[in-house]
Design an enzyme around this catalytic site. Structure first.
Site, PDB file in Angstrom:
ATOM      1  N   CYS A 211       0.845  -1.304  -0.262  1.00 43.57           N
ATOM      2  CA  CYS A 211      -0.103   0.219  -0.154  1.00 43.57           C
ATOM      3  C   CYS A 211       0.583   1.630  -0.202  1.00 43.57           C
ATOM      4  O   CYS A 211       1.917   1.254   0.464  1.00 43.57           O
ATOM      5  CB  CYS A 211      -1.268   0.317   1.535  1.00 43.57           C
ATOM      6  SG  CYS A 211      -1.999   1.498   0.957  1.00 43.57           S
ATOM      7  N   CYS A 236      -5.711   0.342   5.375  1.00 44.32           N
ATOM      8  CA  CYS A 236      -6.519   1.598   5.903  1.00 44.32           C
ATOM      9  C   CYS A 236      -7.362   2.335   4.647  1.00 44.32           C
ATOM     10  O   CYS A 236      -8.069   2.873   4.865  1.00 44.32           O
ATOM     11  CB  CYS A 236      -4.636   2.348   5.100  1.00 44.32           C
ATOM     12  SG  CYS A 236      -4.913   2.509   3.691  1.00 44.32           S
ATOM     13  N   ASP A 365      20.712   0.912 -17.547  1.00 44.62           N
ATOM     14  CA  ASP A 365      20.585  -0.546 -17.078  1.00 44.62           C
ATOM     15  C   ASP A 365      19.642  -1.423 -17.334  1.00 44.62           C
ATOM     16  O   ASP A 365      18.635  -1.533 -17.734  1.00 44.62           O
ATOM     17  CB  ASP A 365      19.860  -0.221 -15.189  1.00 44.62           C
ATOM     18  CG  ASP A 365      19.695  -1.811 -14.513  1.00 44.62           C
ATOM     19  OD1 ASP A 365      20.436  -2.801 -15.110  1.00 44.62           O
ATOM     20  OD2 ASP A 365      19.615  -1.569 -13.362  1.00 44.62           O
TER      21      ASP A 365
HETATM   22 ZN   LIG Z   1      -3.114   0.871   3.527  1.00 44.71          ZN
END
Ligand SMILES: [Zn+2]
Length: 458
Positions: A211, A236, A365
């Site tokens: 998250c 959340c 890269d």
């Molecule tokens: Zn979250």
């Protein structure tokens, strides 16, 4: 010097530099834009004043989304400027507008579709004041240029904060991209794909597993590809927004096109996307979202998508003698996996060419090739022979060996002429997956052999 004199000199310098480069048959340089900016640092603001500008940024799909938008706008009679050469940093964007201005610095065209590098967004948008900003997605890309993907996200956010009046079109399925809606006053319109797509694999190479707000691992109600899909944070509550422009069903996907249904502000329409692969469905829905956000009728875009054709090497077809050649630009694991999955989905015999350079524009890269799932095609019985070419052809060859490609089926090609010959001799269709600078080089050679115009002269 007065501002307007600096503008006049800047426009003249830009046009002279472009003319000079054209006479010398050189393309793809930042010189014309730098020449203009030497006289007037913010000349871009003057030469874009009053125009309606759509800016497209994000890791993958910028160019194709821009081509879709430009195609629809031009087909609908809107005189549109675009930075077709892929020169998407401030000097390149400046040059495109300055070259399309009057000697006094007034824009000639009313509309613009601009592809903008994620890092350059904060320089470009305060000068062009976009009506709409589209963010396609965020993937790990060119690490040594921009650091982590979170840093790129912050750069985009910084750019958006400078233009609160711009409408944002955000990919609802990308947890990183849609987080841009937080803490900005801009109007936001989401787009996305409401249904799962294809096989649910490669989720493990997610560029955004945790998250963006609280660091908890996301759960998914469905996946489309890579980290895109119906994400939700169990801690959340941060979750995928319900997109107002959405693909509601994928009815068919072939090597030619995809047929889908889209819901556009509550109205369902059948849409044919005239180029194949899932990522182009994303580009199409992004383009529809931006087009309607700009205030244009969605029917125009839907009509145009059916005959939009691939452009500039992102997915381009060539006829080389008797051989059909299709070129697909790849520059990071997610994009590469989509291209490889597309090859595997064809179900017909083919030869493949993997091209790898490590120049500045490639991001130096090349370790990303180890994250891409070459295994899926190396074990594909339809893939007959593989050619590798480029500055880092040996690295590519090694990668393919680790993917269990039989050694006698891989040929390392030294020069572009030799590669051209191998492709001409191929009895099977050839699919070429180059990274950026190898694509440019190959495009030049193929263009010469097939009589196609070099793209920056188009
Ligand atoms: Zn979250």
């Amino acid at each position: 010097m007065a501002g307007n004199i600096r503008t006049v000199l800047g426009v003249a310098a830009c046009k002279a530099a472009r003319w000079g480069l054209r006479v010398m048959k050189r393309g793809g340089t930042t010189l014309p834009g730098r020449a203009a900016m030497a006289f007037d640092k913010n000349i871009l603001e003057t030469v874009s004043r009053g125009m309606e500008v759509i800016v497209v940024t994000g890791t993958n799909g910028k160019t194709t989304t821009c081509r879709m938008l430009e195609h629809a706008m031009t087909a609908s009679g809107r005189d549109t400027l675009a930075n077709k050469s892929g020169a998407n940093l401030l000097p390149g964007v400046t040059a495109e507008f300055a070259a399309n201005a009057t000697a006094g610095g007034r824009p000639v065209k009313k509309y613009a579709v601009i592809e903008c590098d994620e890092g350059a967004l904060k320089q470009v948008v305060p000068l062009v004041h976009p009506k709409v900003i589209v963010v396609t997605n965020l993937f790990r890309d060119q690490l040594d240029r921009y650091g982590e993907v979170m840093h790129t996200l912050e750069q985009i956010r910084t750019g958006i904060r400078l233009v609160p009046e711009s409408i944002l079109c955000l990919n609802a399925d990308c947890s990183l991209t849609s987080s841009l809606a937080q803490d900005v006053p801009n109007q936001v319109i989401y787009y996305g794909i409401d249904v799962p797509v294809g096989e649910q694999k490669n989720v493990e190479i997610s560029d955004a597993r945790y998250c963006v707000n609280c660091g908890t691992e996301y759960q998914y109600t469905f996946h489309t590809y890579a980290h895109l899909g119906g994400f939700v944070c169990p801690k959340c509550g941060y979750h995928r927004a319900d997109p107002s422009v959405a693909v509601t069903s994928i009815d068919s996907m072939t090597a030619r096109d995809s047929r889908v249904h889209m819901k556009i502000n509550g109205i369902s329409s059948a849409v044919t996307v005239g180029i194949p692969a899932v990522y182009n469905i994303y580009n199409a829905v992004a383009a529809v979202c931006a087009y309607t956000a700009a205030g244009f009728p969605p029917e125009e875009m839907i009509r145009s998508l059916a005959d939009v054709h691939s452009s500039f090497g992102r997915m381009e077809n060539f006829r080389l003698g008797q051989t059909n050649v299709q070129m697909i630009l790849v520059k990071n694991p997610a994009g590469c996996n989509q291209a490889l999955a597309y090859l595997k989905s064809l179900g017909e015999p083919y030869n493949a060419v993997f091209c790898l350079n490590d120049r500045t524009a490639d991001g130096h890269d090349i370790s990303w090739i180890w994250d891409a799932d070459f295994e899926q095609v190396c074990k594909d019985p339809q893939l007959h022979h593989i050619y590798v070419w480029g500055d880092r052809a040996e690295d590519m060859q090694l990668r393919l060996k680790y993917a269990d490609a039989p050694e006698d089926r891989i040929t390392c090609v030294r020069t572009s002429e030799e590669l051209l010959q191998k492709m001409q001799e191929s009895q099977l269709p050839v699919f070429v997956l180059p990274n950026y600078t190898s694509m440019l080089e190959l495009r030049r050679v193929l263009g010469g052999a097939t009589g196609k115009q070099e793209f920056w002269k188009g």
